[in-house]
Design a protein around this motif. Structure first.
Motif: not given
Length: 266
Positions: A148-177
């Motif tokens: 809907a935001a893209k249809t309305l041409n509204k700016p989109i702000i990411e709080l962290e982004g997908a790369d940060t989310q994946i980096a967080l998961l990869k940083s979990l001890p023991d491969d996220g066990m």
């Protein structure tokens, strides 16, 4: 009753009983910033489409939409290049039995998980569980808001982004066990929690942000995946320029201990 007393009482009532919506959301003002905080569900049911007209009006008058990550961007976040020991080595016999039973229930091949990181296995199992409950990514609230935001041409702000989310998961001890272990242990509790969040959108959201929710994370995981991220998001939201924003974060971030709403109001 004098006008000044009436205004004082009205202000008190407004603070005690904030504007309610038929979806999980709260309004909060931070100096010149007005935030409409929406408790999103990343996968939703067909009944959750289209979004409520009142929510779309909020977005229409907003200066920007704020999300955890723009999930409409393509590409797989998973990297399976690294070799790992087979699950028979990494899991206890009891965990192996539980995972085998889940794979049989979900009609999945256990071998497809054998060399994947534990956190990725957990996410794949959780996605399968959501689909079994009738949830789909394109009915997710943040996905619909992004479209809907893209249809309305509204700016989109990411709080962290997908790369940060994946980096967080990869940083979990023991491969996220621990995330995989919690997924196996709290499988049925997580299903009930998903159904509860769907009901917040289809029936009635809770009015009180400090409700007790069933725990599906260990204390350490909850701190990493919920509390610490809430604190980082609070700082990002407080640093926004003046304006009106629709903010969509996972519903669990707005309820329970150390929720985002509470941190912003301190």
């Amino acid at each position: 009753m004098s006008g000044s007393i009436w205004r004082s009482l009205h202000g008190l009532v407004s603070r005690l009983f904030p504007a309610s919506y038929r979806w999980p959301a709260q309004d909060i003002r931070l100096d010149g910033r007005l935030l409409h905080l929406v408790g999103s569900i990343h996968m939703g049911t067909r009944d959750m489409q289209p979004l409520p007209a009142r929510l779309l009006r909020q977005l229409q008058k907003a200066d920007a939409l704020i999300v955890e990550a723009d999930i409409t961007q393509g590409g797989s976040p998973f990297d399976t290049a690294e070799e790992r020991e087979p699950l028979s080595v990494r899991l206890t016999p009891d965990e192996q039995t539980r995972l085998t039973a889940l794979c049989n229930e979900l009609h999945l091949s256990l071998s497809m998980f054998d060399t994947l990181p534990a956190w990725q296995i957990a996410l794949m199992l959780q996605a399968q569980q959501a689909q079994r409950l009738g949830l789909r990514p394109d009915y997710g609230i943040d996905y619909q808001l992004l479209q809907a935001a893209k249809t309305l041409n509204k700016p989109i702000i990411e709080l962290e982004g997908a790369d940060t989310q994946i980096a967080l998961l990869k940083s979990l001890p023991d491969d996220g066990m621990a995330l995989l272990q919690d997924t196996l242990t709290h499988w049925h509790t997580n299903a009930r929690l998903l159904q509860l969040m769907v009901s917040w959108w289809l029936d009635a959201p809770p009015r009180e942000p400090h409700i007790a929710l069933p725990s599906t994370f260990s204390s350490a995981l909850n701190d990493t995946l919920i509390s610490q991220r809430n604190a980082l998001w609070r700082d990002r939201l407080r640093a926004l320029p003046s304006g009106h924003y629709v903010v969509a974060v996972g519903a669990l971030h707005l309820y329970g201990e150390e929720n985002l709403l509470m941190l912003l109001q301190r």
